[in-house]
Design an enzyme around this catalytic site. Structure first.
Site, PDB file in Angstrom:
ATOM      1  N   TYR A 146       0.862  -1.204  -0.027  1.00  0.00           N
ATOM      2  CA  TYR A 146      -0.062   0.018   0.024  1.00  0.00           C
ATOM      3  C   TYR A 146       0.630   1.390   0.067  1.00  0.00           C
ATOM      4  O   TYR A 146       0.592   2.289  -0.809  1.00  0.00           O
ATOM      5  CB  TYR A 146      -1.117  -0.055   1.063  1.00  0.00           C
ATOM      6  N   ASP A 170      -8.515  -3.118  -0.967  1.00  0.00           N
ATOM      7  CA  ASP A 170      -9.789  -2.386  -1.213  1.00  0.00           C
ATOM      8  C   ASP A 170      -9.051  -1.064  -1.846  1.00  0.00           C
ATOM      9  O   ASP A 170      -9.880  -0.493  -3.008  1.00  0.00           O
ATOM     10  CB  ASP A 170     -10.367  -2.198  -0.153  1.00  0.00           C
ATOM     11  N   LYS A 207     -11.141  -8.651   6.016  1.00  0.00           N
ATOM     12  CA  LYS A 207     -11.560  -7.442   6.094  1.00  0.00           C
ATOM     13  C   LYS A 207     -12.346  -6.837   4.848  1.00  0.00           C
ATOM     14  O   LYS A 207     -11.666  -6.659   3.666  1.00  0.00           O
ATOM     15  CB  LYS A 207     -10.296  -6.291   6.395  1.00  0.00           C
TER      16      LYS A 207
END
Lengths: 250, 519
Positions: free
Chosen positions: B260, B295, B367
């Protein structure tokens, strides 16, 4: 087109009934006193026939209310001064044709989500190939070179890059804000442009869910685009403004 | 309720992911970073700031860097100083700060005796062990619950206001509270100190803020008869330091993604990969669930076209976590409900993706992130979008259910936004709890076909990444369409090559404990 009305109220199910719905939280428990306070809050907004239709606890010290009421004031839309982007926006192919016809070199758009804002959704929707809701982003426009710097870009960095790539248009996105921080950040950018003596060198356009054209003008930008606006709206405004200014024109 | 998937393809995905990760870790084994070394110091008990607000771990590392000692590792100089001076680690840090102790005197020394250093570490580790034991005795693991844990964020910027908001959320049914960090923090190369009352779009992550929120949640949880989990961000330039502080102050989950920071924060890839390793070892040791950030790809790329990049990244994150000794039960692999609501069958497609993740990672506490990209100012429609998302979360047995706010894209959540989101999720969970027992997925129907298609695409992508190498993949921008160079990005100046005398007995101790299954 129908003429702009001279006296209106919010519309529930009957003309001029003045019905509105509001919701808010109060820093007190959800009880009879809370309900009375909620009613008083609505009355302080000059609503009458106030009905607290729902109240709930948000914990021991906080509560939430849904309130309906009637507004007795009327407003006169015909007297309101409305700032918009002028004539109807051109579609992508028309923008491309306009560029081809008026300019001798590709137009450089540089964009970023500035300050602490980590959200790229707005700037991506306008700039990236894919665009949003079926409207392609600026990257896909012929005659436009689109450079998207992404999120959390300092004002200074944005200006530095804009100068470096010789940008014609700077796009700034502000998505999520807290305590009106986006206003301070945007103001700081205009001040920076002025301090560096380059305000007139760029067309500077801002966008985001809390932005509109009037706010943009007030803050010293050339245009502002809020919800429901797409790349073609931005491009259409920008190419016309650049043509008017005689930037890179034939 | 079960998707028929090709087991051989799944195994191949894992094999390729292993091939992606293994050379990275070998490649980076001869490097360390400033924040890894500061973490070692924190785990020896060094804490606090000097009169210029510089954290003592930074004071020491800057001193070692300036004197050409850093390449041997923080433990090398500290062990010598401990043996020599008989001072505590904290007292040594203060002496270095005052200039009364110069660690460069050990520059030509041999490998020190580590007994005293390990004593100091053991006393700090004891606190981590106590916190871990306490959590184990009180918390039911999210993977063992019948319905997903409801996760909400607070983000006022003021830790005391955050506490008000968090306690209200607990009273309205939240199981997990995440304190969003002030947005600039990921790029700070130090961890700020003390309780803080100002932040932008979030609240500064400090040890004191962790402690204050932990205490408030323990108290609120006690009142409501359940253990409330706390989350923060082991990400950015101080990944392992935050992981250490989280372990000490009993955070239960940590946002911690191997890629990320590289992709979305332009942090140097070598720096991130080294830091994520140490932070995952620490979290594995302290039984902290990590949350990965797949995500985020979908907030930039199209969720329908790029669904497979999420699956591929989940496999890669899994392998990085396994390398760090982390069991599946701690891998909160991320994904999201981000398909454009204008697309026909968007619910079916999301359902397929969520069930696919569920079956690929059966033991991982997944998640699941709510719609954000296609949330507009229409809060009423937003509520409906969130309800559909909640249905998929419950029906496919996701574990960490990050609730969507109807005011997404307008402002950081109001207290009432959170309460309404909690009601929405609780209602859906009540209404659809036995959905997966009531219905089967139609063989070869649209859900199964979509899942099989995404899996195959993920496999193809993983094969490409395994062949070209992860660094090249990141350079080419295969994730989220953002390309990053190997020597580009922030924090590269904090990466250094280890000297032949480099030592890190703290990391070794944690690695050994994980290997021996002492946790």
């Amino acid at each position: 087109m129908k003429p702009i009305p001279k006296a209106i109220r919010p519309y529930g199910d009957t003309l001029h009934d003045g019905k509105v719905q509001i919701s808010f939280s109060l820093p007190m428990p959800s009880d009879a006193h809370g309900e009375a306070a909620a009613k008083a809050v609505a009355q302080s907004m000059r609503l009458v026939d106030v009905a607290v239709v729902e109240q709930r606890s948000l914990g021991k010290d906080y509560s939430f209310y849904v309130v309906y009421g009637t507004l007795t004031e009327t407003v006169d839309p015909s007297t309101l001064k409305v700032v918009d982007h002028g004539e109807k926006a051109m579609r992508k192919t028309d923008v491309e044709a306009f560029i081809n016809e008026h300019f001798q070199a590709p137009l450089v758009f540089i964009g970023a989500s500035t300050g602490t804002d980590a959200h790229t959704v707005g700037i991506d929707a306008i700039m990236n190939m894919k665009g949003i809701a079926g409207h392609y982003g600026l990257e896909r426009y012929e005659g436009i070179e689109a450079i998207n710097l992404g999120s959390q870009i300092d004002n200074e960095v944005l200006l530095e890059k804009a100068l470096e790539v010789n940008a014609d248009v700077i796009l700034i996105s502000q998505t999520v804000t807290q305590k009106d921080m986006h206003i301070r950040n945007l103001t700081a950018f205009v001040e920076l442009l002025e301090a560096e003596g380059v305000r007139d060198r760029f067309l500077v356009i801002i966008g985001g869910p809390r932005i509109n054209h009037a706010l943009a003008k007030e803050l010293g930008f050339d245009a502002g685009f809020g919800p429901g606006k797409f790349a073609f709206d931005v491009a259409s405004f920008a190419v016309k403004a650049l043509a008017e200014r005689g930037v890179k024109t034939r | 309720m079960h998707l028929s998937l090709d087991t051989q393809q799944i195994n191949q995905c894992r094999e390729y992911a292993k091939k992606v990760v293994a050379p990275m870790m070998t490649d980076l084994a001869s490097y360390s970073t400033v924040t890894v070394e500061r973490t070692v110091l924190r785990l020896l008990g060094i804490d606090g700031i000097n009169r210029f607000d510089v954290p003592y771990p930074n004071v020491i590392i800057d001193h070692l860097k300036a004197t050409g000692m850093l390449e041997k590792g923080a433990a090398f100089a500290m062990a010598h100083a401990l043996n020599d001076t008989q001072l505590s680690p904290q007292a040594i840090a203060e002496a270095v700060d005052e200039g009364t102790l110069d660690l460069s005197r050990y520059k030509t020394a041999n490998q020190p005796d580590m007994t005293r250093l390990l004593e100091a570490f053991t006393s700090i580790k004891k606190r981590i062990d106590q916190q871990t034991a306490l959590r184990r005795s009180q918390r039911q693991h999210p993977r063992d619950k019948a319905v997903p844990d409801k996760y909400v964020i607070v983000a006022t910027g003021d830790i005391y206001e955050d506490i008000e908001q968090a306690v209200s959320a607990v009273e309205n049914g939240a199981d997990i509270i995440a304190v969003i960090r002030t947005t600039g923090q990921s790029l700070l190369d130090f961890v700020p100190h003390g309780a803080t009352r100002e932040g932008f779009g979030g609240t500064t992550a400090t040890r004191e803020n962790f402690r204050l929120m932990r205490a408030a949640l323990d108290e609120a949880g006690k009142r409501h008869g359940r253990y409330v989990q706390l989350v923060n961000y082991a990400s950015g330039l101080c990944m392992p330091e935050i992981a250490a502080l989280g372990a000490l102050e009993r955070l239960d989950m940590m946002l911690n993604d191997s890629l990320y920071g590289i992709i979305f924060r332009d942090i140097n890839m070598q720096r991130t990969l080294i830091d994520q390793y140490f932070s995952r070892v620490l979290s594995a040791y302290a039984d902290i669930i990590i949350n990965t950030g797949e995500d985020n790809y979908l907030t930039t790329s199209d969720a329908y076209e790029h669904a497979h990049t999420v699956i591929a990244s989940q496999f890669i994150n899994e392998q990085f976590a396994l390398k760090a000794g982390m069991p599946s039960r701690l891998m909160g692999l991320g994904h999201a409900y981000e398909i454009d609501p204008a697309r026909p069958d968007s619910f079916i497609l999301e359902f397929a993706q969520a069930q696919l993740s569920r079956q690929l990672f059966p033991n991982a506490p997944l998640k699941y992130m709510p719609p954000t990209k296609h949330m507009k100012g229409d809060i009423f429609m937003g509520s409906v979008q969130n309800a559909l998302f909640n249905m998929v979360a419950v029906m496919t047995h996701q574990d960490i259910h990050l609730l969507g706010m109807m005011t997404e894209a307008i402002h950081t959540p109001f207290m009432s936004d959170r309460a309404l989101a909690l009601d929405n999720a609780a209602y859906v969970a009540r209404a659809t709890a036995s959905f997966s027992e009531a219905f089967d997925i139609k063989p070869n129907g649209p859900v199964e076909q979509r899942a099989q298609h995404v899996l195959k695409e993920a496999l193809d992508l993983l094969q490409v990444i395994a062949e070209e190498g992860l660094f090249t993949t990141l350079e080419k921008g295969r994730f989220a369409g953002i390309g990053r160079g190997r020597t580009q990005g922030k924090g590269l100046d904090g990466v250094f090559r280890k000297d032949s005398l480099y030592t890190n007995p703290v990391l070794e101790h944690l690695q050994d404990a994980l290997k021996e299954g002492l946790r």
